[in-house]
Design a protein around this motif. Structure first.
Motif, PDB file in Angstrom:
ATOM      1  N   THR A 138      15.140  54.170  54.695  1.00 52.00           N
ATOM      2  CA  THR A 138      14.937  54.485  53.276  1.00 52.00           C
ATOM      3  C   THR A 138      15.217  53.234  52.448  1.00 52.00           C
ATOM      4  O   THR A 138      14.316  52.599  51.937  1.00 52.00           O
ATOM      5  CB  THR A 138      15.842  55.645  52.827  1.00 52.00           C
ATOM      6  N   THR A 139      16.477  52.858  52.362  1.00 57.79           N
ATOM      7  CA  THR A 139      16.818  51.643  51.612  1.00 57.79           C
ATOM      8  C   THR A 139      17.139  50.487  52.534  1.00 57.79           C
ATOM      9  O   THR A 139      17.243  49.354  52.081  1.00 57.79           O
ATOM     10  CB  THR A 139      18.057  51.894  50.746  1.00 57.79           C
ATOM     11  N   GLY A 140      17.358  50.758  53.795  1.00 57.01           N
ATOM     12  CA  GLY A 140      17.688  49.704  54.755  1.00 57.01           C
ATOM     13  C   GLY A 140      19.160  49.325  54.763  1.00 57.01           C
ATOM     14  O   GLY A 140      19.584  48.494  55.569  1.00 57.01           O
TER      15      GLY A 140
ATOM     16  N   ALA B 208      10.352  55.413  54.338  1.00 57.38           N
ATOM     17  CA  ALA B 208      10.190  56.144  53.082  1.00 57.38           C
ATOM     18  C   ALA B 208       9.077  55.511  52.268  1.00 57.38           C
ATOM     19  O   ALA B 208       8.956  54.293  52.203  1.00 57.38           O
ATOM     20  CB  ALA B 208      11.497  56.122  52.297  1.00 57.38           C
ATOM     21  N   SER B 209       8.283  56.354  51.652  1.00 57.83           N
ATOM     22  CA  SER B 209       7.080  55.856  50.995  1.00 57.83           C
ATOM     23  C   SER B 209       7.396  54.948  49.828  1.00 57.83           C
ATOM     24  O   SER B 209       6.578  54.147  49.416  1.00 57.83           O
ATOM     25  CB  SER B 209       6.222  57.018  50.526  1.00 57.83           C
TER      26      SER B 209
ATOM     27  N   ASP C  63       5.368  60.095  53.800  1.00 55.74           N
ATOM     28  CA  ASP C  63       4.841  60.447  52.486  1.00 55.74           C
ATOM     29  C   ASP C  63       4.089  61.768  52.489  1.00 55.74           C
ATOM     30  O   ASP C  63       3.123  61.956  51.778  1.00 55.74           O
ATOM     31  CB  ASP C  63       3.960  59.324  51.937  1.00 55.74           C
ATOM     32  N   GLY C  64       4.558  62.691  53.291  1.00 56.63           N
ATOM     33  CA  GLY C  64       3.891  63.986  53.261  1.00 56.63           C
ATOM     34  C   GLY C  64       4.590  64.976  54.162  1.00 56.63           C
ATOM     35  O   GLY C  64       5.541  64.647  54.875  1.00 56.63           O
TER      36      GLY C  64
ATOM     37  N   GLN D  89      15.380  59.681  44.885  1.00 58.32           N
ATOM     38  CA  GLN D  89      14.084  59.434  44.258  1.00 58.32           C
ATOM     39  C   GLN D  89      13.163  58.680  45.201  1.00 58.32           C
ATOM     40  O   GLN D  89      11.957  58.909  45.233  1.00 58.32           O
ATOM     41  CB  GLN D  89      14.263  58.621  42.980  1.00 58.32           C
ATOM     42  N   ILE D  90      13.741  57.777  45.981  1.00 63.73           N
ATOM     43  CA  ILE D  90      12.928  57.017  46.918  1.00 63.73           C
ATOM     44  C   ILE D  90      12.319  57.958  47.940  1.00 63.73           C
ATOM     45  O   ILE D  90      11.151  57.918  48.249  1.00 63.73           O
ATOM     46  CB  ILE D  90      13.785  55.969  47.649  1.00 63.73           C
ATOM     47  N   PHE D  91      13.158  58.827  48.450  1.00 63.84           N
ATOM     48  CA  PHE D  91      12.723  59.663  49.548  1.00 63.84           C
ATOM     49  C   PHE D  91      12.053  60.938  49.076  1.00 63.84           C
ATOM     50  O   PHE D  91      11.256  61.531  49.783  1.00 63.84           O
ATOM     51  CB  PHE D  91      13.945  59.999  50.404  1.00 63.84           C
TER      52      PHE D  91
END
Ligand SMILES: [Zn+2]
Length: 251
Positions: free
Chosen positions: A199-201, A227-228, A71-72, A243-245
């Protein structure tokens, strides 16, 4: 040996992959200051972490941990160094660091029999010249003495990126992309499946489903980053990966 390393560090100074300061002889890929401030998940310290609960909605895994929240810019720098800056030794170094923290603070590895890095399709590996997950696995293996099993499962489809796909499309995209080639070798084993980022698994789940075709296997998961906005187990997963990542990452 130390003198030799001192001279090498003097002649060819190594730099922190996060902040680019010169590393001291005892630091590996990440300086102590950055290491202290990275956003750890500490999932190994809680019973049934959010990541485990998330995977339970897709596949009956044993345990799941991830070193950092993605997340950064700091964690992004690490992943980029590992995947896109031709710096695979970063994976070994961080594998060492994470394994040592897990060993010091938990019994995470106590029942694991073997490590399997997430396979890349041969075309993608040829392009990058290495599999980044293998290097993370190497660091974990060197610290724990748990063997790496290569050539047990291979990726048979060079599927397109998961970015811009919704939940259903992602599942279809990664269905049957792996092929178990040596079920006998992992029969009855507790496998640690290693990937760089979850990310989504979907891809990890697809690989776990293929590995579970061998008799009596148990599967746990370790990644460097999560992924946050990996969807929670209670919310519908309809968000495109981009969008997730929040960034475009290809495997
Ligand atoms: Zn640093």
């Amino acid at each position: 040996m130390t003198l030799h390393k001192d001279i090498l560090d003097f002649l060819f100074p190594r730099h922190c992959v996060v902040c680019n300061t010169t590393l001291s002889i005892h630091e590996k890929s990440i300086c102590t200051r950055c290491l202290l401030h990275l956003p750890r998940t500490d999932y190994h310290l809680v019973e049934h972490s959010p990541l485990e609960k998330f995977f339970w909605t897709q596949f009956p895994i044993e345990k799941a941990v991830s070193f950092f929240h993605h997340d950064g810019n700091k964690v992004r720098s690490i992943i980029y160094a590992l995947k896109y800056h031709a710096n695979p030794n970063t994976g070994i170094d961080i594998g060492h660091i994470y394994a040592q923290e897990l060993q010091a603070e938990s019994d995470f590895f106590s029942t694991i029999n073997c490590i399997i890095p997430m396979p890349l399709h041969w075309m993608r590996q040829l392009k990058r010249s290495y599999n980044q997950s293998y290097y993370i696995a190497k660091g974990i293996s060197q610290s724990t003495s748990i063997p790496i099993y290569n050539n047990v499962v291979k990726r048979i489809k060079n599927n397109p990126s998961q970015t811009q796909k919704n939940h259903t499309e992602r599942k279809t995209n990664v269905a049957n992309i792996f092929k178990l080639t040596n079920p006998t070798k992992i029969a009855g084993k507790h496998i640690l499946l290693i990937d760089d980022v979850v990310t989504t698994g979907s891809t990890i789940t697809s690989c776990a489903i293929e590995l579970s075709k061998a008799p009596n296997v148990r599967i746990s998961i370790l990644t460097l980053a999560i992924a946050s906005r990996t969807p929670s187990p209670t919310s519908p997963n309809d968000i495109p990966d981009s969008q997730i990542f929040g960034m475009l990452l290809t495997e």
